[in-house]
Design an enzyme around this catalytic site. Sequence first.
Site, short mmCIF file in Angstrom:
data_model
loop_
_atom_site.label_atom_id
_atom_site.label_comp_id
_atom_site.label_asym_id
_atom_site.label_seq_id
_atom_site.Cartn_x
_atom_site.Cartn_y
_atom_site.Cartn_z
N ASN A 62 20.44 15.75 30.44
CA ASN A 62 19.14 15.19 30.79
C ASN A 62 18.19 16.31 31.18
O ASN A 62 17.74 17.07 30.35
CB ASN A 62 19.33 14.14 31.89
CG ASN A 62 18.17 13.20 32.01
OD1 ASN A 62 17.08 13.60 32.40
ND2 ASN A 62 18.38 11.93 31.67
N HIS A 67 7.96 12.18 26.93
CA HIS A 67 9.18 12.18 27.76
C HIS A 67 9.17 13.44 28.61
O HIS A 67 8.30 13.62 29.45
CB HIS A 67 10.39 12.10 26.81
CG HIS A 67 11.64 11.59 27.45
ND1 HIS A 67 12.72 11.13 26.72
CD2 HIS A 67 12.01 11.46 28.74
CE1 HIS A 67 13.69 10.75 27.54
NE2 HIS A 67 13.29 10.97 28.77
N HIS A 90 8.50 10.66 21.36
CA HIS A 90 9.35 9.73 20.61
C HIS A 90 8.49 8.77 19.79
O HIS A 90 8.46 7.56 20.06
CB HIS A 90 10.26 8.95 21.54
CG HIS A 90 11.16 9.79 22.37
ND1 HIS A 90 12.17 10.56 21.84
CD2 HIS A 90 11.21 10.00 23.71
CE1 HIS A 90 12.81 11.20 22.81
NE2 HIS A 90 12.23 10.88 23.95
N GLU A 134 7.26 10.17 34.17
CA GLU A 134 8.66 10.54 33.93
C GLU A 134 8.95 12.00 34.21
O GLU A 134 10.01 12.35 34.72
CB GLU A 134 9.04 10.18 32.50
CG GLU A 134 10.54 10.00 32.27
CD GLU A 134 11.33 11.29 32.13
OE1 GLU A 134 12.54 11.29 32.40
OE2 GLU A 134 10.72 12.32 31.75
N ASP A 135 8.02 12.89 33.89
CA ASP A 135 8.27 14.30 34.15
C ASP A 135 6.99 14.95 34.67
O ASP A 135 5.87 14.51 34.36
CB ASP A 135 8.75 15.02 32.89
CG ASP A 135 9.53 16.30 33.22
OD1 ASP A 135 9.77 16.55 34.42
OD2 ASP A 135 9.89 17.03 32.29
N ASN A 182 15.59 14.78 25.29
CA ASN A 182 15.22 14.21 26.59
C ASN A 182 14.28 15.13 27.34
O ASN A 182 13.18 14.74 27.72
CB ASN A 182 16.49 13.95 27.40
CG ASN A 182 16.22 13.26 28.72
OD1 ASN A 182 15.55 13.81 29.60
ND2 ASN A 182 16.72 12.05 28.88
N ASP A 183 14.71 16.38 27.54
CA ASP A 183 13.91 17.30 28.33
C ASP A 183 13.89 18.67 27.65
O ASP A 183 14.66 18.94 26.72
CB ASP A 183 14.46 17.41 29.75
CG ASP A 183 13.46 18.01 30.73
OD1 ASP A 183 12.26 18.04 30.40
OD2 ASP A 183 13.88 18.46 31.81
N ASP A 225 18.38 13.20 37.28
CA ASP A 225 17.45 13.15 36.15
C ASP A 225 16.81 14.52 35.98
O ASP A 225 17.50 15.51 35.77
CB ASP A 225 16.42 12.03 36.39
CG ASP A 225 15.83 11.49 35.09
OD1 ASP A 225 15.50 12.28 34.21
OD2 ASP A 225 15.68 10.25 34.97
N ASN A 226 15.49 14.63 36.07
CA ASN A 226 14.82 15.91 35.82
C ASN A 226 14.98 16.89 36.98
O ASN A 226 15.15 16.49 38.13
CB ASN A 226 13.33 15.66 35.57
CG ASN A 226 13.10 14.96 34.25
OD1 ASN A 226 13.66 15.35 33.23
ND2 ASN A 226 12.28 13.92 34.25
N ILE A 278 8.57 17.38 29.76
CA ILE A 278 7.49 18.35 29.49
C ILE A 278 7.86 19.70 30.11
O ILE A 278 8.67 19.78 31.04
CB ILE A 278 6.12 17.89 30.02
CG1 ILE A 278 6.17 17.70 31.54
CG2 ILE A 278 5.68 16.60 29.33
CD1 ILE A 278 4.81 17.36 32.15
#
Length: 354
Positions: A223, A114, A133, A53-54, A167-168, A268-269, A116
Amino acid sequence: MGKLLAVALVGIAAALAAERLLAFRNRLNASREVAPVSLPNCRLIKGIETGSEDIDILPNGLAFISSGLKYPGLKSFAPDKPGEIFLMDLNEDNPRAVELRISRGFDLASFNPHGISTYIDRDDTVYLFVVNHPHQKSTVELFKFVEDDNSLVHLKTIRHDLLISVNDIVAMGPDSFYATNDHYFTDFLLMFLEMFLGLTWSNVVYYSPKEVKEVAAGFYSANGINISPDRKYLYVADILDHNIYVMEKHANWSLTHVKTLQLDTLVDNLSIDPRTGDIWTGCHPNGMKLFYYDPENLPASEVLRIQNILSEEPVVTRVYSDNGSVLQGSSVASIYEGKLLIGTVFHRALYCDL
């Protein structure tokens, strides 16, 4: 008269619901399809099967990857498997993903990583901040990276009433950061209602041991977040508003809005090229496919490069896109020495030449 009023009220309610549904579909880009854009010498990373995800890459080419996110309403290929942090050395000719060992005492069973972010201290200590989470709550886990034995030493767990749906994160110091809350509510049904109604109750929070405060608000769903190489500007992606906010950072850690870059995709990221300041982002061309997973109609992937975002005419380039046949649900894109590493919410990770 009473019946007429009842019919009128039902009609108004139906019209409002239809308008909200149309707006919701537009925020999800429910009808959008993308043409493929390929890159040379791409390969899927062995060992990463349940998300990446990240990604955060150190100046020396070591890449941290968060994997195994379980998020309300999104697909997971391993819902009972704890999350992981992987490391890749991008200086190698054929880099591989190695799971980092986490020190004893940390609750691995509920680990659900999630966003980082890394921070390198003056003594070259590398700190890794991980949004977690556990049991669908939000915490920030602070680790120290020990390169000699590929391990993470857990230092502390950060909780706060303002860190409700994190989220981030972007680290500002060894124990301070900015974080995005992607929702106001934490209950899944209320989160969905928040998105459906188009409530702009999402925000950005600054955290330090001495001070915690909201520094920006009014987002549909804040986000990805990152900072410019000169550390003067913060960039915040609003995934449901299809844009990136540029915020000026002040000495007291408050933020002021500078400009907004509107895009046509769910951003997103955000990753930053430390040499050029370019923003690289993993995007979701069609959010409906992401939230309503169908193996016959897979969520696509898209990578954008944004040059000169502070100028009057930033240059936006679609560097990579795929219909989901190779890579599903891209969430991050980071570069190092002419290579591009693309991560996903719940699928694989892709490594390409630029």
